[in-house]
Write an enzyme that holds these catalytic residues in place. Structure first.
Site, mmCIF file in Angstrom:
data_model
loop_
_atom_site.group_PDB
_atom_site.id
_atom_site.type_symbol
_atom_site.label_atom_id
_atom_site.label_comp_id
_atom_site.label_asym_id
_atom_site.label_seq_id
_atom_site.Cartn_x
_atom_site.Cartn_y
_atom_site.Cartn_z
ATOM 1 C CE1 TYR A 107 0.638 1.354 4.427
ATOM 2 C CE2 TYR A 107 0.852 -1.040 4.414
ATOM 3 C CZ TYR A 107 1.069 0.183 5.026
ATOM 4 O OH TYR A 107 1.711 0.236 6.232
ATOM 5 N NE ARG A 155 4.468 -4.785 12.567
ATOM 6 C CZ ARG A 155 3.672 -4.172 11.705
ATOM 7 N NH1 ARG A 155 4.188 -3.507 10.682
ATOM 8 N NH2 ARG A 155 2.360 -4.203 11.852
ATOM 9 C CG HIS A 214 -2.934 -4.931 14.787
ATOM 10 N ND1 HIS A 214 -3.325 -3.691 15.223
ATOM 11 C CD2 HIS A 214 -1.847 -4.714 13.992
ATOM 12 C CE1 HIS A 214 -2.521 -2.764 14.704
ATOM 13 N NE2 HIS A 214 -1.611 -3.360 13.976
ATOM 14 C CG ASP A 260 -2.473 0.778 13.834
ATOM 15 O OD1 ASP A 260 -1.271 0.516 13.650
ATOM 16 O OD2 ASP A 260 -3.360 0.472 12.998
#
Length: 260
Positions: free
Chosen positions: A18, A93, A149, A216
């Site tokens: 994205y 991450r 999440h 976020d």
């Protein structure tokens, strides 16, 4: 939270899943101020791959006390890890739910001893309903892990769903933490996401000393459900109704996890 851009200075991967609009350091620090936050944690977004320069630039930018969670190559050098640590990075991450290729769970297993020596942790973004086999492998990792999440467990399935029960079992382990954040990943009932409340409360009940919260910001995964930051912050009154526990989630727990 994440920072993006400016793109002419920090270009995205050619195959990025994205293309977010710029959300630069000044915007991020303004969001912290507006929400009454004195500290923050930045997470490397997938669109930058293992080039952490945008995030590191913000970590070094100003009066706020900031920490970072980086993305690295599987063969990252000790020098690179040391430089990231000096900038304020405290974890790596592993994104198993993005279309952009990156570190795998196997890479995390190999990196874990080196990261543990630095006092770091591994943060996982994964879709646990689609990866039921991940529970056993995550449970064996010899390092602190953080799952964000809600592990993409659909809120409508409730707290008895197999994937959410697996998440609860993981979070009940002494080395496993969870972030209660990003309700738009697991529910479409914006802006208050009422069916997310039982999941958040269940995670807090399972590990009151190992739950943290995040905004976020700037919400690259929200798309059509783009929230207002103060509304997300106010949801904590529903998710964590006890004031002393909210302080643990917002202040005490992250102090230990990120080394503030």
């Amino acid at each position: 939270a994440h920072v993006f851009g400016p793109q002419e200075r920090f270009p995205y991967l050619a195959n990025a899943a994205y293309i977010p609009p710029d959300a630069v350091t000044a915007d991020y620090l303004g969001m912290l101020k507006n929400n009454g936050c004195n500290r923050g944690v930045l997470v490397q977004p997938s669109v930058y791959g293992s080039d952490n320069s945008c995030m590191v630039d913000t970590l070094r930018s100003g009066p706020h006390t900031l920490r970072g969670i980086a993305v690295v190559e599987a063969g990252v050098s000790d020098r690179e890890l040391e430089d990231l640590h000096a900038a304020g990075v405290r974890g790596v991450r592993i994104n198993l739910a993005s279309e952009t290729e990156g570190l795998t769970l196997a890479d995390g297993e190999r990196l874990a001893p080196r990261l543990k020596a630095l006092g770091w942790h591994l943060q996982f973004y994964l879709d646990l309903p689609k990866m039921p086999e991940a529970e056993a492998r995550l449970a064996k990792l010899p390092i602190t892990i953080v799952i964000d999440h809600f592990a993409r467990c659909p809120a409508a399935d409730g707290t008895d769903a197999p994937a959410f029960r697996a998440l609860q079992r993981l979070v009940s382990r002494d080395n496993c933490w969870a972030k209660i954040m990003g309700p738009y990943f697991i529910s479409k009932n914006a802006p208050l996401y009422p069916e997310v409340t039982p999941l958040a409360r269940a995670l807090v009940a399972a590990a009151p000393e190992r739950i943290v919260w995040g905004s976020d910001w700037p919400h690259p995964g929200a798309r059509a459900l783009m929230p207002e930051d103060h509304v997300l912050a106010d949801l904590l009154v529903e998710w964590v109704p006890d004031e002393a526990q909210r302080r643990r989630v917002l202040v005490d727990n992250p102090s230990r996890l990120y080394g503030f």
